[in-house]
Design a protein around this motif. Sequence first.
Motif, PDB file in Angstrom:
ATOM      1  N   CYS A   1       0.910  -1.210   0.082  1.00  0.00           N
ATOM      2  CA  CYS A   1       0.083  -0.049  -0.050  1.00  0.00           C
ATOM      3  C   CYS A   1       0.872   1.199  -0.171  1.00  0.00           C
ATOM      4  O   CYS A   1       1.511   1.398   0.999  1.00  0.00           O
ATOM      5  CB  CYS A   1      -0.697  -0.187   1.316  1.00  0.00           C
ATOM      6  SG  CYS A   1      -1.892   1.597   1.640  1.00  0.00           S
TER       7      CYS A   1
ATOM      8  N   ASN B   1      -3.303   0.667   7.818  1.00  0.00           N
ATOM      9  CA  ASN B   1      -2.431   0.656   6.777  1.00  0.00           C
ATOM     10  C   ASN B   1      -1.128   1.160   6.956  1.00  0.00           C
ATOM     11  O   ASN B   1      -0.969   2.301   6.708  1.00  0.00           O
ATOM     12  CB  ASN B   1      -3.314   1.670   5.584  1.00  0.00           C
ATOM     13  CG  ASN B   1      -4.634   1.257   5.141  1.00  0.00           C
ATOM     14  OD1 ASN B   1      -5.256   0.747   5.722  1.00  0.00           O
ATOM     15  ND2 ASN B   1      -4.858   1.377   3.864  1.00  0.00           N
TER      16      ASN B   1
ATOM     17  N   CYS C   1      -4.070   8.312  -0.253  1.00  0.00           N
ATOM     18  CA  CYS C   1      -4.169   7.145  -0.956  1.00  0.00           C
ATOM     19  C   CYS C   1      -4.177   7.608  -2.485  1.00  0.00           C
ATOM     20  O   CYS C   1      -5.051   8.236  -3.044  1.00  0.00           O
ATOM     21  CB  CYS C   1      -5.389   6.186  -0.739  1.00  0.00           C
ATOM     22  SG  CYS C   1      -6.007   5.264  -2.236  1.00  0.00           S
TER      23      CYS C   1
ATOM     24  N   HIS D   1      -7.697   6.619  -4.198  1.00  0.00           N
ATOM     25  CA  HIS D   1      -8.851   7.380  -4.105  1.00  0.00           C
ATOM     26  C   HIS D   1      -8.621   8.714  -4.530  1.00  0.00           C
ATOM     27  O   HIS D   1      -9.568   9.494  -4.623  1.00  0.00           O
ATOM     28  CB  HIS D   1      -9.018   7.446  -2.500  1.00  0.00           C
ATOM     29  CG  HIS D   1      -9.826   6.071  -2.234  1.00  0.00           C
ATOM     30  ND1 HIS D   1      -9.079   4.892  -1.890  1.00  0.00           N
ATOM     31  CD2 HIS D   1     -11.035   5.510  -2.234  1.00  0.00           C
ATOM     32  CE1 HIS D   1      -9.717   3.928  -1.517  1.00  0.00           C
ATOM     33  NE2 HIS D   1     -10.905   4.182  -1.580  1.00  0.00           N
TER      34      HIS D   1
ATOM     35  N   CYS E   1      -6.658  -0.016  -7.638  1.00  0.00           N
ATOM     36  CA  CYS E   1      -5.448  -0.265  -6.863  1.00  0.00           C
ATOM     37  C   CYS E   1      -4.516  -1.189  -7.445  1.00  0.00           C
ATOM     38  O   CYS E   1      -5.026  -2.492  -7.257  1.00  0.00           O
ATOM     39  CB  CYS E   1      -5.853  -0.662  -5.270  1.00  0.00           C
ATOM     40  SG  CYS E   1      -4.477  -0.735  -4.349  1.00  0.00           S
TER      41      CYS E   1
HETATM   42 FE1  SF4 Z   1      -3.413   1.254  -0.291  1.00  0.00          FE
HETATM   43 FE2  SF4 Z   1      -5.127   3.128  -1.524  1.00  0.00          FE
HETATM   44 FE3  SF4 Z   1      -4.783   0.536  -2.510  1.00  0.00          FE
HETATM   45 FE4  SF4 Z   1      -5.981   0.947  -0.240  1.00  0.00          FE
HETATM   46  S1  SF4 Z   1      -6.468   1.542  -2.228  1.00  0.00           S
HETATM   47  S2  SF4 Z   1      -4.414  -0.501  -0.250  1.00  0.00           S
HETATM   48  S3  SF4 Z   1      -4.913   2.644   0.783  1.00  0.00           S
HETATM   49  S4  SF4 Z   1      -3.270   2.251  -2.137  1.00  0.00           S
END
Ligand code: SF4
Length: 307
Positions: free
Chosen positions: A89, A117, A175, A178, A263
């Motif tokens: 992440c 996270n 993130c 998002h 993602c």
């Molecule tokens: Fe990380 Fe964003 Fe992926 Fe969630 S969506 S795992 S916060 S990078």
Amino acid sequence: MISPRDELLTQDILRLKKEKSAYIIAHYYQREEVQALADFVGDSYAMAIAAKESPYDVILVAGVDFMAETAAILCPGKIVLTPEPAATCPMANTITVNDVLAYKKKHPESIVVCYVNTPAEIKAVSDVCCTSSNAVKIINRLPENAGIFFIPDQYLGSYLAKKLGRSIDLFSASCPTHANIEKEHLLRLKEQFPHAQVLVHPECHPEIVDLADYAGSTKGILDYATQSEGKSFIIGTECGILYSLQKNNPDKTFILASEELICPNMKSITLDKVRYSLEKLETRVTVPEEIRAKAALALERMIEYAS
Ligand code: SF4
Ligand code: 13P
């Protein structure tokens, strides 16, 4: 729609799962074919609890590294597998142990609230963890006048500060997935679908959350849509959730708030990798005991406060 090849891979994985007596836990952002074969699909908090309560000795976590690490921290003695150790992440990796220690030195009385996270080393120097599904409960359990340092997601942190009317010191990460929702585009979608409710994850930018009818964890979004009388929803979180939304609500319409809500780390887990992981019992996720024990305190405190 699952392809014939994926169908065969799925059969293989289900056979291996039985042979190795393994339990598969997946996040809502996983590919649909991975969610479809998992024993349990949930948000990051529910995944942690499912791992902790699982009677199986082998747990395969289909999610990014902090999710597998959380399972390993909470389940010492069990074999925790990740099908793709590079699935990480990017937001979780922005903060360093030194960032936290430097803050604590300046503000020794403050409480460090650590979003799940984060890597294990960060949890180990934090006081309590939280996820987006329980963060309100966790912060409400802290003394009213306590200073709080919320790490690392500035948007979830500012969402909590606003919702709870508390002053919270923030780290500056967010993130990248998002971040792909654009306000102008969301406004156009709202115009195009005037009856649709907007459901977003609090990792979104505050100007997106301000336009939403509901902000909550992935499970929160799923529950809201399932329980709502509404028939159409604009979804502000990663596209993988559409699988569970549509499965639970075949008569409802879901529109993604951006075509770029992907993602790449979540999507790097494939059926081929899940099969390999179960067959070889690799890659095992381990956390050095000294870090594990300290990180477990912050995670167990979260579970206690959230219960
Ligand atoms: Fe990380 Fe964003 Fe992926 Fe969630 S969506 S795992 S916060 S990078
Ligand atoms: P949830 O806790 O809502 O599953 O969120 C995890 C996450 O990484 C969101 O981007």
